[in-house]
Structure formats: C-alpha cells, structure tokens
Design a protein around this motif. Structure first.
Motif, short mmCIF file in Angstrom:
data_model
loop_
_atom_site.label_atom_id
_atom_site.label_comp_id
_atom_site.label_asym_id
_atom_site.label_seq_id
_atom_site.Cartn_x
_atom_site.Cartn_y
_atom_site.Cartn_z
N LEU A 44 1.11 -6.90 14.75
CA LEU A 44 2.05 -7.08 15.86
C LEU A 44 2.23 -5.77 16.63
CD1 LEU A 44 4.10 -8.80 17.40
CD2 LEU A 44 5.80 -8.19 15.66
N THR A 45 1.92 -5.78 17.91
CA THR A 45 2.04 -4.59 18.75
C THR A 45 3.41 -4.58 19.43
OG1 THR A 45 -0.34 -4.57 19.17
CG2 THR A 45 1.05 -3.31 20.67
N LEU A 46 4.23 -3.59 19.07
CA LEU A 46 5.53 -3.42 19.70
C LEU A 46 5.57 -2.22 20.64
CD1 LEU A 46 7.95 -4.18 16.71
CD2 LEU A 46 7.20 -5.71 18.54
N PHE A 47 4.50 -1.44 20.66
CA PHE A 47 4.41 -0.31 21.58
C PHE A 47 2.95 0.03 21.80
CE2 PHE A 47 3.79 4.32 22.00
CZ PHE A 47 4.30 4.47 23.28
N MET A 48 2.60 0.34 23.05
CA MET A 48 1.24 0.77 23.33
C MET A 48 1.22 1.55 24.63
SD MET A 48 -0.70 -2.65 24.70
CE MET A 48 -0.28 -3.39 26.27
N ILE A 49 0.26 2.43 24.74
CA ILE A 49 -0.03 3.11 26.01
C ILE A 49 -1.52 3.03 26.23
CG2 ILE A 49 -0.12 5.30 27.23
CD1 ILE A 49 2.48 6.07 26.18
N GLU A 50 -1.93 2.06 27.07
CA GLU A 50 -3.32 1.92 27.48
C GLU A 50 -4.30 2.26 26.35
OE1 GLU A 50 -4.08 0.68 30.25
OE2 GLU A 50 -2.22 0.84 31.37
N PRO A 51 -4.45 1.42 25.35
CA PRO A 51 -5.29 1.75 24.20
C PRO A 51 -6.74 2.05 24.54
CG PRO A 51 -4.74 -0.59 24.22
CD PRO A 51 -3.89 0.06 25.26
N ASP A 52 -7.25 1.50 25.63
CA ASP A 52 -8.66 1.72 25.98
C ASP A 52 -8.82 2.78 27.08
OD1 ASP A 52 -9.39 -0.30 24.19
OD2 ASP A 52 -9.05 -1.85 25.70
#
Length: 517
Positions: A44-52
C-alpha cells in the motif's frame, strides 16, 4: 467534461497517482490491523514522489534550454517584425506623410474640408499612411510558444525539486529530540521505506538542477513585458512547427526552431479525456486513500486496536483505544458521498467528520453532510495544495498523516476534562501555577513539554483550547515561495498545535480567526 484542459491534465495525473489504492482495495477487501500494517510497508502506497523520475534526463533537458537561452535573450531584445501599412484619416495636425492618394482623396471628399476660400481648400482631415510594428509573424509565435513551454517546464520542476529537497530535510533523523511523537520516525520509515537512501545520491543533482532552473526562470520572466511576447499573448495555443526561411537562416531563430523540435520530440502534449465516470472513480480512490491514511495515522499516535479482528475496507468501522481514551473510525455516506467520522471519547465525546473532495471547499456539500451527520467539527480534505479552506491530504505530501494526527490530538484534548494524562506522550500532566488563572488552569507535561491552555473568544464568547511547547523560541523565517513559507509555518510547532498560529506562535482563535492577547 467541460473542465479546462490544464485541470483535466491535473486530474489525469491524480487518477494515475491513486490507482494503486483501487488495486489494493480489490486485493485486500478484508484484513486485520496487523495485515494492514504489513501492507503499508509492502503493498500500500501512502506516500510517493515520482518513483520513475530520471534526474539525468531532467538535467539534460535543462542544459538544452540553457544552450538556447542566449538566443532567447537576443530575440526578446531584437525580434524580427513586419511593418504593417494602413490608410487612415487623421486630423491635419497629426499627418506626417502626404502623397498623391492623399490629394486625390481630399479632392473627392468634401465632408473632410474645413473651409474653401478663393478657390483654395482648407482640409480638416487627410488620408495618410501609418506604419505599425507587426510582431505577430509566424516565427515569433513559435518563439512565444517555446517561452511558454520553458516556463511551464521550469515551474513544475522547480516545485517538484523543492518538494523533494524539503521532504529529504523533513525525514532527517534526530533521535534525541523531544518535539516529535515517539512513533514519528517509525511512521516515516513505513510510509516510504528507503526514501532517504534512494534520494540521498540524487540530492546534489537536485540542488544543481534547481539552481539552473531558477536561473532560467529569473532570466525569462522579467522579459515577458517586451513587445514580442506581450503583443502575442492572445495567439492560438496550437502552433504547428514547420521550417521557414527565418527559422532556417537566422542564427537565433534557428536555435528556437531546434529547441521546438526538441520539446516536440521529448515532451509531447498529453492527450487526456476525463469523463464523469473517471471523476467518480478518482473520488472513490481518494476516499479510500484518506481512510487508509487515517488508520495509519491513528495507529501511530499511541492508539492500538485488536490486531486479530478483521475489518472491511468498504463497509468500514474500526475501534481504537489508548489509556482512558477510545476512538471509533467509521464510514458515513450522505447522498452517495463518502466521508469518514472519527469519534474520540474520554469524559466527553468529540466527533470530527473528514470530507474528501477533489476541488475547493464545497459549501453545499458540507451543508448536506452537516444536515445528515451531527459532529463537532467538519474538515474538507483535498489533494491540492492551493485550497485555502481545506486540509491538504495527498499521496505526494509526506506530512499528510501528521495533519490527521493533529486533528486526533485536538479531539483528545476536547474529549478530556480530567487532564491527568498527556494526550501526546501519556506522561502525567501537572498544573503550571505561574501561567494559570483562576478560571483557566494551564496543564503541562514535564516529559514532552506540551502545555494545554483554555481560553474564551471575546467576540463570540465561545471557549476553546490551544497548545504550546514549553520553552519553544520564536523563529521568524521568510521564503520566496508562498507554498514553502506556508509549509514551514504549518510545521513549526511539529503539528502539536491544535489551533493555527501566527508567525510568533500566538494561537489563532478558531471561532473568529483572530489573535487575542
């Protein structure tokens, strides 16, 4: 959909950001808290900054723009123009050019005569030729489109890089501090495992790219008042790129032509089409994100729940407990609109309704939910940072879970009349006689230095509480970026304030919005 194109692009990106929530909900419809906690680390992703995101590609594009920047500056200063000739009738005193057409015209238009004396005509107005600078040639339209592309590219990436740098600074560990919650760093580690390690190697590149983009932005923006851009503001947005003599032969314009081809090849304009069905699905996914984030935030703010009993993510109701406090989280539905109710009890009960929304605060929606559900507080949540009257809760904001915890802390204080235990660190509260008054005692925790004050609004005569951190010094910071200044203001008390504060940590009354001495 009748939404503006830019907003459709933004909604399409949001839909992509939150589509993982839908996949998780389908795969894990029923689970217990232990399985949920495990999923936060793994599924479950609860935070991300442009993973790619590719920093190498970003810096390469920035260097291409920097290479064309001298040509851009020269075109701003000396653009190609066409002289536009017009025949106009002007008062005699304003005429500068007289030719045969002028004489022929005045001879056949007696209405322009002022007087006739002894066979001589005294004209009042004359036909003349005026010349105007025409900046609207095709090459300048191409130039202006590329300026817009550069500024759009710079703005979006400046914001992204500053967000990344701010996030990297936010998650720096200081295990000796007493200002953050005991579970704060544990929560950070779970919502984005390895974030600091993954981005530490790119931190220097991010700072370097940010400096270059700021230089590009600061070079172009002051020149936007020049005629070549100002006179072409209302141009058609879809300018097709094709080769002309000027774009081929003129040195500066040829650089712009190459830059246009580079932009067209490396950043084609996205094709988006947001339907009502897409919006409904996005809002549903955003609600489930808010629901999952609330479970995570409460579970990392002292509260615990039965780790064995399973709960349904769709038909949702979950109970937590901490010392003498109890907390119930449940889904409520008003006219097919999903909202989340959090009820905290100790000596009293305090209920907060979180209303997920994709747009600015919808007063009609809030009123419908107020009519359907009785609560002490109604909070609209939105993933957009520029909504003044809403709480920022989004997958790209690492401090979203702390904003939920801030609401829970406020509810715990309002639900407690004994003031025997600290709601922040569960140590013992004592009365600070030096700060207390006869009607409003001030309670203080020796462990985490939390201070709880009672007050009354002189304009509405309503009572309220506010919190401080004992010994915290006033620190004024100014920042060029409004969003970063707002973010720093928000977090300067480490989300331990239950009311808004001004720049000097003075509490803002929640009833009238003013600071009372």
């Amino acid at each position: 959909m009748d939404l503006p194109y830019e907003q459709q692009i933004q909604l399409a990106k949001l839909a992509d950001d939150y589509k993982g929530i839908a996949a998780f909900r389908r795969a894990k419809r029923k689970l217990n808290y232990m399985q949920f906690d495990y999923s936060v680390v793994n599924d479950l992703t609860l935070f991300m900054i442009e993973p790619d995101f590719s920093f190498e590609a970003l810096e390469q594009r920035i260097d291409v723009i920097l290479g064309a920047l001298p040509a851009i500056k020269r075109i701003f200063a000396q653009p190609f123009i066409h002289l536009k000739q017009r025949n106009v009738i002007l008062p005699v005193e304003s005429v500068r050019t007289v030719n045969n057409d002028t004489l022929n015209h005045i001879a056949t238009h007696s209405e322009l005569w002022a007087d006739v004396k002894d066979g001589d005509i005294k004209p009042d107005k004359l036909l003349t030729i005026t010349y105007e600078d025409n900046y609207g040639i095709y090459e300048n339209l191409v130039f202006c489109k590329q300026v817009d592309n550069i500024l759009s590219f710079a703005r979006s990436n400046i914001r992204f890089l500053k967000e990344m740098i701010y996030t990297t600074q936010t998650i720096e560990f200081n295990l000796l501090e007493r200002v953050n919650h005991l579970n704060y760093f544990l929560a950070l580690g779970k919502i984005h495992i390895g974030y600091s390690q993954n981005y530490a190697e790119h931190y220097g590149t991010a700072v370097r790219c940010l400096n270059k983009l700021q230089f590009i932005y600061n070079t172009i923006v002051p020149r936007l008042k020049r005629p070549v851009y100002k006179n072409n503001k209302n141009r058609h947005s879809n300018v097709k790129i094709h080769k002309t003599n000027i774009l081929s032969m003129h040195k500066e314009y040829h650089r712009i032509y190459k830059l246009a081809l580079y932009f067209a090849h490396n950043s084609p304009e996205p094709t988006v089409s947001i339907t009502n069905k897409d919006l409904v699905e996005l809002l549903k996914n955003y609600y489930y994100f808010c629901q999952a984030l609330c479970i995570f935030a409460v579970g990392h703010f002292n509260f615990v729940c039965n780790v064995i009993r399973a709960f349904d993510m769709s038909l949702f109701s979950l109970d937590f407990a901490f010392k003498k406090w109890s907390l119930k989280m449940e889904r409520i539905t008003v006219e097919d609109w999903r909202a989340l109710a959090i009820t905290v009890k100790k000596n009293k009960s305090y209920k907060v309704v979180l209303i997920p929304s994709l747009f600015n605060t919808n007063e009609e929606l809030v009123q419908k939910i107020k009519n359907g559900v009785k609560a002490d507080e109604y909070v609209v949540c939105t993933p957009y940072e520029d909504c003044e009257d809403a709480l920022l809760v989004g997958i790209t904001s690492i401090e979203s879970f702390r904003r939920i915890q801030q609401i829970v802390l406020r509810a715990m204080i309002y639900a407690d009349s004994d003031r025997d235990e600290c709601p922040f660190c569960h140590s013992k509260l004592t009365v600070n006689n030096a700060l207390s008054t006869e009607n409003n005692p001030v309670y203080e925790c020796a462990s985490c230095r939390t201070q709880i004050f009672g007050a009354q609004c002189p304009e509405t005569n309503k009572s309220y509480y506010y919190t401080k951190i004992e010994g915290q010094t006033t620190k004024q910071e100014e920042d060029d970026e409004q969003w970063l200044e707002k973010r720093k203001d928000e977090s300067k008390m480490y989300f331990r304030n239950i009311t808004a504060t001004d720049r000097n940590f003075n509490p803002v009354c929640p009833h009238c919005g003013k600071v009372h001495s």
